[in-house]
Scaffold this motif. Structure first.
Motif, PDB file in Angstrom:
ATOM      1  N   ASP A 292     -19.883 -34.710  13.523  1.00  0.00           N
ATOM      2  CA  ASP A 292     -20.282 -33.351  13.115  1.00  0.00           C
ATOM      3  C   ASP A 292     -19.062 -32.500  12.789  1.00  0.00           C
ATOM      4  OD1 ASP A 292     -23.097 -33.577  13.328  1.00  0.00           O
ATOM      5  OD2 ASP A 292     -22.974 -33.346  15.510  1.00  0.00           O
ATOM      6  N   ALA A 293     -18.020 -32.580  13.624  1.00  0.00           N
ATOM      7  CA  ALA A 293     -16.806 -31.808  13.372  1.00  0.00           C
ATOM      8  C   ALA A 293     -16.093 -32.301  12.124  1.00  0.00           C
ATOM      9  CB  ALA A 293     -15.882 -31.874  14.577  1.00  0.00           C
ATOM     10  N   HIS A 294     -16.061 -33.616  11.944  1.00  0.00           N
ATOM     11  CA  HIS A 294     -15.441 -34.184  10.734  1.00  0.00           C
ATOM     12  C   HIS A 294     -16.136 -33.661   9.476  1.00  0.00           C
ATOM     13  CE1 HIS A 294     -14.136 -37.079   7.727  1.00  0.00           C
ATOM     14  NE2 HIS A 294     -15.399 -37.442   7.563  1.00  0.00           N
ATOM     15  N   ARG A 295     -17.453 -33.668   9.481  1.00  0.00           N
ATOM     16  CA  ARG A 295     -18.200 -33.204   8.304  1.00  0.00           C
ATOM     17  C   ARG A 295     -18.004 -31.711   8.096  1.00  0.00           C
ATOM     18  NH1 ARG A 295     -22.015 -37.250  10.082  1.00  0.00           N
ATOM     19  NH2 ARG A 295     -22.983 -35.746  11.506  1.00  0.00           N
TER      20      ARG A 295
ATOM     21  N   HIS B 197       0.144 -18.685   6.747  1.00  0.00           N
ATOM     22  CA  HIS B 197       1.210 -19.006   5.791  1.00  0.00           C
ATOM     23  C   HIS B 197       1.050 -20.401   5.179  1.00  0.00           C
ATOM     24  CE1 HIS B 197       2.996 -15.665   8.079  1.00  0.00           C
ATOM     25  NE2 HIS B 197       3.718 -15.438   7.003  1.00  0.00           N
ATOM     26  N   ASP B 198      -0.167 -20.947   5.222  1.00  0.00           N
ATOM     27  CA  ASP B 198      -0.478 -22.213   4.544  1.00  0.00           C
ATOM     28  C   ASP B 198       0.441 -23.351   4.987  1.00  0.00           C
ATOM     29  OD1 ASP B 198      -2.355 -20.729   3.171  1.00  0.00           O
ATOM     30  OD2 ASP B 198      -1.164 -20.550   1.336  1.00  0.00           O
ATOM     31  N   LYS B 199       0.582 -23.536   6.276  1.00  0.00           N
ATOM     32  CA  LYS B 199       1.460 -24.572   6.794  1.00  0.00           C
ATOM     33  C   LYS B 199       0.726 -25.746   7.440  1.00  0.00           C
ATOM     34  CE  LYS B 199       5.231 -22.422   5.587  1.00  0.00           C
ATOM     35  NZ  LYS B 199       6.055 -22.931   4.464  1.00  0.00           N
ATOM     36  N   VAL B 200      -0.594 -25.660   7.557  1.00  0.00           N
ATOM     37  CA  VAL B 200      -1.360 -26.803   8.064  1.00  0.00           C
ATOM     38  C   VAL B 200      -1.620 -27.746   6.894  1.00  0.00           C
ATOM     39  CG1 VAL B 200      -3.530 -27.562   9.106  1.00  0.00           C
ATOM     40  CG2 VAL B 200      -2.411 -25.471   9.922  1.00  0.00           C
ATOM     41  N   LEU B 201      -1.309 -29.028   7.093  1.00  0.00           N
ATOM     42  CA  LEU B 201      -1.401 -30.004   6.011  1.00  0.00           C
ATOM     43  C   LEU B 201      -2.744 -30.723   6.024  1.00  0.00           C
ATOM     44  CD1 LEU B 201       2.194 -31.551   6.331  1.00  0.00           C
ATOM     45  CD2 LEU B 201       1.454 -29.534   5.013  1.00  0.00           C
ATOM     46  N   GLN B 202      -3.233 -31.027   4.823  1.00  0.00           N
ATOM     47  CA  GLN B 202      -4.479 -31.786   4.690  1.00  0.00           C
ATOM     48  C   GLN B 202      -4.297 -33.176   5.293  1.00  0.00           C
ATOM     49  OE1 GLN B 202      -7.763 -31.782   4.169  1.00  0.00           O
ATOM     50  NE2 GLN B 202      -7.997 -31.742   1.953  1.00  0.00           N
ATOM     51  N   PRO B 203      -5.158 -33.564   6.240  1.00  0.00           N
ATOM     52  CA  PRO B 203      -5.045 -34.915   6.803  1.00  0.00           C
ATOM     53  C   PRO B 203      -5.644 -35.962   5.862  1.00  0.00           C
ATOM     54  CG  PRO B 203      -6.904 -33.792   7.779  1.00  0.00           C
ATOM     55  CD  PRO B 203      -6.250 -32.789   6.857  1.00  0.00           C
ATOM     56  N   ARG B 204      -5.357 -37.206   6.158  1.00  0.00           N
ATOM     57  CA  ARG B 204      -5.970 -38.301   5.386  1.00  0.00           C
ATOM     58  C   ARG B 204      -7.484 -38.200   5.488  1.00  0.00           C
ATOM     59  NH1 ARG B 204      -7.360 -43.103   7.455  1.00  0.00           N
ATOM     60  NH2 ARG B 204      -6.024 -42.766   9.265  1.00  0.00           N
ATOM     61  N   SER B 205      -7.981 -37.939   6.669  1.00  0.00           N
ATOM     62  CA  SER B 205      -9.370 -37.541   6.916  1.00  0.00           C
ATOM     63  C   SER B 205      -9.372 -36.835   8.250  1.00  0.00           C
ATOM     64  CB  SER B 205     -10.321 -38.746   6.940  1.00  0.00           C
ATOM     65  OG  SER B 205     -10.250 -39.420   8.182  1.00  0.00           O
TER      66      SER B 205
ATOM     67  N   PRO C 296      -4.863 -24.163   1.765  1.00  0.00           N
ATOM     68  CA  PRO C 296      -4.707 -22.721   1.458  1.00  0.00           C
ATOM     69  C   PRO C 296      -5.413 -21.832   2.481  1.00  0.00           C
ATOM     70  CG  PRO C 296      -6.420 -23.649   0.080  1.00  0.00           C
ATOM     71  CD  PRO C 296      -5.863 -24.799   0.877  1.00  0.00           C
ATOM     72  N   THR C 297      -5.032 -21.980   3.736  1.00  0.00           N
ATOM     73  CA  THR C 297      -5.739 -21.283   4.809  1.00  0.00           C
ATOM     74  C   THR C 297      -5.494 -19.779   4.826  1.00  0.00           C
ATOM     75  OG1 THR C 297      -3.903 -21.985   6.237  1.00  0.00           O
ATOM     76  CG2 THR C 297      -5.939 -23.265   6.354  1.00  0.00           C
ATOM     77  N   SER C 298      -4.461 -19.315   4.130  1.00  0.00           N
ATOM     78  CA  SER C 298      -4.237 -17.865   4.085  1.00  0.00           C
ATOM     79  C   SER C 298      -5.323 -17.156   3.297  1.00  0.00           C
ATOM     80  CB  SER C 298      -2.869 -17.560   3.475  1.00  0.00           C
ATOM     81  OG  SER C 298      -2.805 -18.022   2.128  1.00  0.00           O
ATOM     82  N   THR C 299      -5.966 -17.869   2.384  1.00  0.00           N
ATOM     83  CA  THR C 299      -7.016 -17.278   1.544  1.00  0.00           C
ATOM     84  C   THR C 299      -8.377 -17.931   1.750  1.00  0.00           C
ATOM     85  OG1 THR C 299      -6.367 -18.754  -0.271  1.00  0.00           O
ATOM     86  CG2 THR C 299      -5.403 -16.535  -0.235  1.00  0.00           C
ATOM     87  N   ASP C 300      -8.397 -19.171   2.224  1.00  0.00           N
ATOM     88  CA  ASP C 300      -9.648 -19.901   2.425  1.00  0.00           C
ATOM     89  C   ASP C 300     -10.172 -19.629   3.834  1.00  0.00           C
ATOM     90  OD1 ASP C 300     -11.762 -21.656   2.629  1.00  0.00           O
ATOM     91  OD2 ASP C 300     -10.692 -23.366   1.760  1.00  0.00           O
ATOM     92  N   THR C 301     -10.937 -18.566   3.957  1.00  0.00           N
ATOM     93  CA  THR C 301     -11.430 -18.146   5.264  1.00  0.00           C
ATOM     94  C   THR C 301     -12.323 -19.190   5.904  1.00  0.00           C
ATOM     95  OG1 THR C 301     -11.299 -15.833   4.596  1.00  0.00           O
ATOM     96  CG2 THR C 301     -12.698 -16.340   6.486  1.00  0.00           C
ATOM     97  N   ASP C 302     -13.145 -19.877   5.118  1.00  0.00           N
ATOM     98  CA  ASP C 302     -14.048 -20.888   5.678  1.00  0.00           C
ATOM     99  C   ASP C 302     -13.262 -21.991   6.375  1.00  0.00           C
ATOM    100  OD1 ASP C 302     -16.227 -19.503   4.749  1.00  0.00           O
ATOM    101  OD2 ASP C 302     -16.554 -20.773   2.980  1.00  0.00           O
ATOM    102  N   CYS C 303     -12.190 -22.457   5.728  1.00  0.00           N
ATOM    103  CA  CYS C 303     -11.376 -23.520   6.311  1.00  0.00           C
ATOM    104  C   CYS C 303     -10.703 -23.026   7.594  1.00  0.00           C
ATOM    105  CB  CYS C 303     -10.338 -23.995   5.295  1.00  0.00           C
ATOM    106  SG  CYS C 303      -9.287 -25.352   5.878  1.00  0.00           S
TER     107      CYS C 303
ATOM    108  N   CYS D 221     -12.951 -27.188   4.359  1.00  0.00           N
ATOM    109  CA  CYS D 221     -11.597 -27.237   3.801  1.00  0.00           C
ATOM    110  C   CYS D 221     -11.515 -28.004   2.491  1.00  0.00           C
ATOM    111  CB  CYS D 221     -10.633 -27.855   4.818  1.00  0.00           C
ATOM    112  SG  CYS D 221     -10.486 -26.898   6.354  1.00  0.00           S
ATOM    113  N   GLY D 222     -12.582 -28.734   2.157  1.00  0.00           N
ATOM    114  CA  GLY D 222     -12.621 -29.423   0.878  1.00  0.00           C
ATOM    115  C   GLY D 222     -11.761 -30.673   0.840  1.00  0.00           C
TER     116      GLY D 222
END
Length: 436
Positions: free
Chosen positions: A129-132, A110-118, A149-156, A138-139
């Protein structure tokens, strides 16, 4: 070590009586009522006889309640009105499956995880490695603080789940590295709570309620697809544990939940087991301006916002119970206390629970999920007060090889497993899986 000695030599007469009760409980609830002073007066509440427990576990639990509960005249006199404390883990102890996993799955869908500063800023043990990998998957087009947009962005979605569930990137690189006390924290557990950063505690509880509705409606045994990952699709309360909690409360026990899940999530679930939110101890992220941050509250001599160096995990669960229930501060909160400042009864299912469950003075309940350190303690049964019960729903099959208690039964602070020892220094022998 002196821990096991303290359980025996420092006990009150009431706790000693309970030790006898657990080792020689009668076969039926009727026999129990005739054999214990508290129950013979008929003033202690009874566990339901319609709910199935393994072997004589229900009768042994009833005897403990009869001996220790304030419903007993002896209990009231012995404890001078002080309520005995019972503490339960939550995930896979009171409920089947994991409510944090259910909530994260719902948030990702449901797209509830927020983009972090990094991504690197979320967790001090997260590797480059995990950061990269997370940044690539996730872009960077979504501004910090806005929903991914994790409901549609399968890679993220898949990269987040790989880091959390597998502790490695989709490319097989380690997701966490460095040093930490392995009896106090797990970097992946910390990172899960940090994925909730940016939301208010109330919002996270609301998400957990939505996940709860879905998980309770899903059929037992069902699974769900999140990204390309398969996760458990259902959660159920264990009726036996709800009945035990209710009976303990009626018998005068002060019942607490101590969980390695984020506290706002657990608070969404505990009313269904009769536990008020003020009796819940979970991972507590530091709140600033009304929102959860990446910081985690400390315990004992570990300060707040140190990156999660102590969670409600293993020895950290003891610390948090000592801090919240008994008001013990500083480094002393990590130490085994005298019987008057220890829980009477503890229940858990995994290594994360072994310290606080072992600390209990009157009874220990291990839900068998084939977790080595807990099952070594339970099957060794050094104080004769351990009970083992299979999971009440979809129990695990018997572990075919013995638990390696004599060589790898105890997790050291550096993460290297070693022999499990009793109070007198003797090594606990390997234990066969007997209750399944």
């Amino acid at each position: 070590m002196v821990r096991r000695q303290a359980l025996t030599t420092g006990m009150t007469g009431l706790a000693v009586a309970c030790a006898v009760a657990f080792t020689a409980a009668p076969a039926t609830a009727t026999a129990t009522a005739k054999s214990t002073p508290g129950a013979s007066r008929g003033d202690c509440p009874r566990l339901s006889t319609s709910l199935k427990w393994y072997g004589e576990n229900r009768e042994k639990l009833q005897r403990m309640i009869d001996e220790v509960g304030l419903c007993s005249g002896e209990g009231r006199e012995e404890r001078d009105g002080q309520r005995p404390v019972a503490a339960f883990d939550w995930d896979n102890t009171v409920v089947k499956n994991d409510v944090s996993d259910a909530t994260l799955a719902w948030m990702l869908k449901h797209d509830k995880v927020l983009q972090p500063r990094s991504w690197k800023s979320t967790n001090k043990w997260l590797t480059d490695d995990a950061h990269r990998a997370l940044t690539r998957a996730c872009g960077t087009s979504v501004p910090a603080g806005r929903p991914l947009p994790t409901s549609t962005d399968t890679d993220c979605t898949d990269e987040i789940l790989d880091v959390y569930l597998e502790e490695e990137t989709s490319g097989g690189k380690a997701a966490f590295a460095g040093e930490w006390n392995h009896r106090r924290t797990v970097p992946g557990y910390v990172w899960l709570t940090q994925l909730f950063a940016g939301h208010s505690p109330a919002a996270l509880t609301a998400f957990a309620r939505e996940a709860r509705t879905e998980a309770l409606a899903a059929p037992v045994g069902s699974e769900q697809k999140v990204g390309t990952h398969t996760m458990a699709g259902y959660v159920r309360y264990y009726d036996q544990q709800r009945d035990l909690i209710r009976t303990l409360q009626k018998a005068g026990f002060d019942v607490w939940i101590v969980s390695a899940s984020a506290e706002p999530i657990v608070r969404a679930w505990t009313p269904g087991a009769g536990i008020d939110g003020n009796r819940v101890i979970g991972v507590r992220n530091v709140v600033e301006d009304g929102r959860l941050t990446n910081g985690v509250e400390g315990c004992g001599d570990v300060k707040d916002d140190t990156g999660g160096e102590v969670l409600t995990y293993m020895d950290g669960k003891r610390c948090w119970l000592n801090k919240v229930v008994y008001g013990i501060d500083g480094a002393e909160a990590f130490r085994l206390q005298d019987p008057a400042h220890r829980i009477a009864f503890g229940a858990g299912d995994a290594e994360t629970d072994v310290t606080f469950v072992d600390d209990a003075t009157a009874g220990h309940l291990a839900i068998n999920r084939n977790k080595t350190e807990l099952m070594c303690r339970a099957y060794d049964n050094a104080d004769r007060r351990w009970l083992v019960n299979p999971m009440f729903i979809e129990p695990n099959p018997r572990q075919k090889t013995p638990y390696p208690c004599a060589t790898e039964g105890y997790m050291n602070t550096d993460g290297v497993a070693g022999p499990m020892r009793r109070a007198d220094g003797t090594v606990v022998p390997d234990q066969k899986d007997r209750v399944f």
